[in-house]
Design a protein around this motif. Sequence first.
Motif, PDB file in Angstrom:
ATOM      1  N   PRO A  35       0.621   3.176  -4.021  1.00 54.59           N
ATOM      2  CA  PRO A  35      -0.675   3.705  -3.593  1.00 54.59           C
ATOM      3  C   PRO A  35      -1.624   3.972  -4.765  1.00 54.59           C
ATOM      4  O   PRO A  35      -1.197   4.276  -5.877  1.00 54.59           O
ATOM      5  CB  PRO A  35      -0.292   5.027  -2.905  1.00 54.59           C
ATOM      6  CG  PRO A  35       0.977   5.441  -3.595  1.00 54.59           C
ATOM      7  CD  PRO A  35       1.707   4.173  -3.921  1.00 54.59           C
ATOM      8  N   GLU A  52       0.832  -1.205   0.000  1.00 55.66           N
ATOM      9  CA  GLU A  52       0.000   0.000   0.000  1.00 55.66           C
ATOM     10  C   GLU A  52       0.871   1.262   0.000  1.00 55.66           C
ATOM     11  O   GLU A  52       0.580   2.235  -0.710  1.00 55.66           O
ATOM     12  CB  GLU A  52      -0.913   0.006   1.227  1.00 55.66           C
ATOM     13  CG  GLU A  52      -1.796   1.242   1.314  1.00 55.66           C
ATOM     14  CD  GLU A  52      -2.646   1.254   2.569  1.00 55.66           C
ATOM     15  OE1 GLU A  52      -3.560   2.116   2.655  1.00 55.66           O
ATOM     16  OE2 GLU A  52      -2.419   0.424   3.476  1.00 55.66           O
ATOM     17  N   CYS A  89      -5.509  -2.303   0.700  1.00 56.62           N
ATOM     18  CA  CYS A  89      -4.322  -1.629   0.162  1.00 56.62           C
ATOM     19  C   CYS A  89      -4.635  -0.253  -0.426  1.00 56.62           C
ATOM     20  O   CYS A  89      -3.733   0.392  -0.976  1.00 56.62           O
ATOM     21  CB  CYS A  89      -3.671  -2.497  -0.912  1.00 56.62           C
ATOM     22  SG  CYS A  89      -2.959  -4.029  -0.286  1.00 56.62           S
TER      23      CYS A  89
END
Length: 317
Positions: free
Chosen positions: A201, A197, A219
Amino acid sequence: MQRTILLIALFSVLTLCACQPDTESKPKKKSENETPVVVVVNYPLQFIVESLVGPEFEVLNPVPPDANPETWLPNDTMIQTIQKADLIVTNGANFADWVKKLSLPRSKVLRTSLSLKDALITVPDFEVHSHGTGGAHSHAGTVAFFWLDPALMERQAEAIAQRLIDIDPQQKESIAANLEKLKESLKSLSQKLDQLEAEYPGLHWFSERPVYQYLARRCGWTMHHLHWKQGTNLSKSDWDKLNTMQQEHKIPFLVWEHQPEKERVKDLTEHGVTSVVLDPLTVKPAQGDYVSEMQRQLAQLELFLKQRQTESSKSTN
């Protein structure tokens, strides 16, 4: 006088018989030496139960290894075995067809989705589709693959542990200790998802159908399902839909449950979409267990994302 004595004796016999316990009218209790049977509907639930108990319980996953646990149906013999079990652990969210079609004793059924009511994800545009040779099938709107988020798998395990303790209170300490061990083993998966994550992103992904929403939410990613049917040729409208979604959300990946056909991978590549496999493990893996296989797959996913990131950097320089 003799008649009076006979009447008294007969009355005594009848009174004695009336005081004897009626062994046939009362249900027989399970023998202390009899092993409780726990039935599960898929491998993740089997993994949870087997992690919590020892030989004091018998864990039965009735689905054959080569069958799809979502569409498999038991025969008459297996139906009787399932109905006699002490606990039937189901997934919920209409995961297994046989759970809906069988008459199951409510007191014995644990629907683990009930412990996750606040976390369930519903998808508004579900539709009837096929899984291989299993025929038409629908998931009725709620994504069923909770265990792909380790935090939700923990909550499933907590609910299961409590029901197991209810069945055999003498195993309370052992089950509670095993629950903590299971939670500890799931931490490695949570840590890897935290890492993914942070490093990648806001990714957008394609998938054939709604499977990975819980993992994606964990995530901060977004899944876009295509509702493609396995083994069928894609129409122009299918490709148009993919191209429209791809342009709108900049989606470069499609994640598959199982290895796709080479021709399909080639077609996707020509449309600028790369394929990667992440098995949700509804059936037991050939090697290892749920945690070890998910660790391997997440490491593979990380390598895939790094390679894509490197290729993307080279193309922009």
